[in-house]
Write a protein that holds these residues in place. Sequence first.
Motif, mmCIF file in Angstrom:
data_model
loop_
_atom_site.group_PDB
_atom_site.id
_atom_site.type_symbol
_atom_site.label_atom_id
_atom_site.label_comp_id
_atom_site.label_asym_id
_atom_site.label_seq_id
_atom_site.Cartn_x
_atom_site.Cartn_y
_atom_site.Cartn_z
ATOM 1 N N HIS A 1 0.961 -1.028 -0.391
ATOM 2 C CA HIS A 1 0.247 -0.004 -0.065
ATOM 3 C C HIS A 1 0.669 0.968 0.083
ATOM 4 O O HIS A 1 1.620 1.492 0.684
ATOM 5 N N TYR A 2 0.676 1.912 -0.271
ATOM 6 C CA TYR A 2 1.053 3.287 -0.408
ATOM 7 C C TYR A 2 -0.359 4.346 0.379
ATOM 8 O O TYR A 2 -1.603 4.715 -0.097
ATOM 9 N N ALA A 3 0.014 5.442 1.174
ATOM 10 C CA ALA A 3 -1.168 4.878 1.979
ATOM 11 C C ALA A 3 -0.824 7.673 2.647
ATOM 12 O O ALA A 3 0.944 7.307 2.922
ATOM 13 N N VAL A 4 -1.089 7.590 2.924
ATOM 14 C CA VAL A 4 -1.147 9.082 3.764
ATOM 15 C C VAL A 4 -1.398 9.733 5.115
ATOM 16 O O VAL A 4 -2.776 9.485 5.086
ATOM 17 N N VAL B 1 -5.765 7.035 8.316
ATOM 18 C CA VAL B 1 -5.231 7.600 6.957
ATOM 19 C C VAL B 1 -5.835 6.735 6.013
ATOM 20 O O VAL B 1 -6.647 6.160 5.684
ATOM 21 N N VAL B 2 -4.760 7.258 4.721
ATOM 22 C CA VAL B 2 -5.938 7.060 3.022
ATOM 23 C C VAL B 2 -5.359 6.142 1.999
ATOM 24 O O VAL B 2 -3.642 6.638 1.958
ATOM 25 N N TYR B 3 -5.935 5.739 1.927
ATOM 26 C CA TYR B 3 -4.879 4.419 0.491
ATOM 27 C C TYR B 3 -4.445 5.329 -0.570
ATOM 28 O O TYR B 3 -6.004 5.313 -1.283
ATOM 29 N N ARG B 4 -3.654 5.747 -0.856
ATOM 30 C CA ARG B 4 -3.630 6.287 -2.882
ATOM 31 C C ARG B 4 -3.803 5.399 -3.564
ATOM 32 O O ARG B 4 -3.991 5.401 -4.663
ATOM 33 N N ALA B 5 -2.833 4.058 -3.049
ATOM 34 C CA ALA B 5 -2.778 3.133 -4.211
ATOM 35 C C ALA B 5 -2.300 1.535 -3.350
ATOM 36 O O ALA B 5 -1.934 1.438 -2.180
ATOM 37 N N LYS B 6 -3.106 1.022 -3.914
ATOM 38 C CA LYS B 6 -2.558 -0.560 -3.598
ATOM 39 C C LYS B 6 -2.362 -1.509 -4.934
ATOM 40 O O LYS B 6 -3.036 -1.357 -6.134
ATOM 41 N N VAL B 7 -1.399 -2.158 -4.482
ATOM 42 C CA VAL B 7 -0.681 -3.409 -5.576
ATOM 43 C C VAL B 7 -1.038 -4.977 -4.596
ATOM 44 O O VAL B 7 -0.522 -4.896 -4.168
ATOM 45 N N SER C 1 -8.322 -4.095 1.412
ATOM 46 C CA SER C 1 -8.410 -2.734 1.288
ATOM 47 C C SER C 1 -8.672 -2.243 0.102
ATOM 48 O O SER C 1 -7.955 -2.901 -0.755
ATOM 49 N N THR C 2 -9.209 -1.010 0.541
ATOM 50 C CA THR C 2 -9.421 -0.416 -1.540
ATOM 51 C C THR C 2 -8.648 1.284 -1.203
ATOM 52 O O THR C 2 -8.816 1.354 0.264
ATOM 53 N N VAL C 3 -8.448 0.807 -2.393
ATOM 54 C CA VAL C 3 -7.866 2.341 -2.171
ATOM 55 C C VAL C 3 -9.091 3.950 -2.071
ATOM 56 O O VAL C 3 -10.306 3.522 -2.614
ATOM 57 N N GLY C 4 -8.286 4.519 -1.886
ATOM 58 C CA GLY C 4 -9.420 5.145 -1.309
ATOM 59 C C GLY C 4 -10.322 5.385 0.331
ATOM 60 O O GLY C 4 -10.577 5.773 1.040
#
Length: 260
Positions: free
Chosen positions: A108-111, A117-123, A134-137
């Motif tokens: 994950h990438y989160a801010v 925290v909000v997940y901006r990207a997930k692979v 988990s989901t983006v957003g």
Amino acid sequence: MDRSTAAQSTGPVGSDRVLAVLKELARHPDGVGLEELTRVIASPKPTVHRALQSLRRAGLAQQDTRGHYLLGDEFLRMAFAHHEARPDHVRVRPALEALAERFGETVHYAVLDGHEVVYRAKVDPPTGAVRLTSTVGGRNPAHATGVGKLLLAHELRTTEDVEAWIGDAPLERRTPRTRHTAAELHEEFEAVRERGYALDDQENEPGVNCLALPVYAVSATAPSGAVSVSALTYRTPLSALIEAYDEIRSLLGPLGAPLR
């Protein structure tokens, strides 16, 4: 050959020298003198001066009234235009894909956004592994996640900071392992700052752990977000993630290191 000459003979040459000067200017927002540049670049003063002149002609460097050199307005214009055209999660995604493929786990990438925290990207891993929900957003409590604790550790330096951030409402205890008091979190944040990464030891969700590292996609000194390798504990225990820290850090590349 004296030491000065020997040092200069090992310095960068040609276009590499120009790039070395440009990178060094980026480390001095208040400007740097020719003498110091010559010493750091380990090249003769006339050649460093010529590199500076090339950069000045291109608008990539400028000289202030003290005679110090700094990045030019044209360089900053190009950098900001490029930055605006490439959101941080887009720049981080290649590293996420490399990490997911290497470890076979979700990345994950989160801010940080207040207490969450909000997940901006997930692979997700390309094949074979169980995928997380988990989901983006999506959002999670910052204090219960590796990415959240990593980012909070950079903002909340004292117990008083942590207490003020918590406020009057008690923090949710997502699992029996969740650290939720000011004293617990302050101790955890100190450990995060010392070792350079944060851990989630089944604190947000039973059976899931993660290791989180900072990402410097926007600022050269403060993390803009964090990347986490999240894994099911039965398949990848926390000790395995900790042992792989250096490799995870390497796969993040320059985004994982502040500008020094």
